[in-house]
Design an enzyme around this catalytic site. Structure first.
Site, PDB file in Angstrom:
ATOM      1  N   ASP A  48      33.501  11.319   2.616  1.00 22.44           N
ATOM      2  CA  ASP A  48      34.062  11.120   1.287  1.00 22.44           C
ATOM      3  C   ASP A  48      34.079   9.630   0.973  1.00 22.44           C
ATOM      4  OD1 ASP A  48      34.661  13.869   0.906  1.00 22.44           O
ATOM      5  OD2 ASP A  48      36.503  13.649   2.078  1.00 22.44           O
ATOM      6  N   ASP A  70      32.045  17.630  -3.829  1.00 22.32           N
ATOM      7  CA  ASP A  70      33.338  18.122  -4.299  1.00 22.32           C
ATOM      8  C   ASP A  70      33.373  18.184  -5.826  1.00 22.32           C
ATOM      9  OD1 ASP A  70      34.100  18.142  -1.617  1.00 22.32           O
ATOM     10  OD2 ASP A  70      35.042  16.167  -1.741  1.00 22.32           O
TER      11      ASP A  70
END
Length: 160
Positions: free
Chosen positions: A114, A132
């Protein structure tokens, strides 16, 4: 056939943009924090060995199999869906692309990478990635399309 092309193109472009963005960011900004919009948006490299919001930490193998199962379910839903509905086709492709991008990370990096960091003053959202975003936007489109269709059907019943 047009629907299948759109579905596959969405998957390929979505997954490629996720994998490429992670590679680029993790090679260039692997240490420290890079501010894009001061006090709102930045880049910070982090790894998540769990699922969304850091749940189920260190359950990598189970999450890999769960993701593969989810991909199978998405393909089944697409196969049985209305192929004339481009919004559903793109939305399902986005969800599948996001799942595929994060699956790639779980298999080849043993965690999901991330890097997008959003915060407003003291409120801080968990760090996330392009996959995401694809999943969230795809699910959002499916929900909006479902609500819109339900309202249209209700209006049609009232007129009949």
């Amino acid at each position: 056939m047009k629907s299948l092309v759109i579905f596959c193109l969405t998957i390929v472009l979505g997954a490629a943009s996720d994998i490429f963005s992670k590679r680029l960011i993790f090679e260039k900004y692997n240490s420290g924090y890079f501010s894009i919009i001061h006090n709102y948006l930045g880049i910070i490299c982090s790894s998540n060995k769990g699922s969304a919001f850091g749940l189920f930490q260190n359950k990598g193998t189970a999450l890999i199999f769960l993701t593969i199962f989810a991909i199978g379910v998405i393909c089944w839903i697409y196969y049985h869906s209305d192929k004339s509905n481009t919004v559903n086709t793109v939305a399902l492709g986005m969800v599948l692309a996001g799942a595929g991008g994060n699956l790639w990370d779980r298999i080849f990096h043993h965690s999901v990478r991330d890097f997008i960091d959003v915060h407003i003053k003291n409120y801080h959202w968990p760090t996330f990635n392009v996959a995401d975003m694809l999943i969230c936007v795809g699910v959002g489109l499916l929900i909006l399309k479902t609500v819109k269709t339900a309202k249209a059907e209700e209006e049609q019943r009232k007129q009949d």
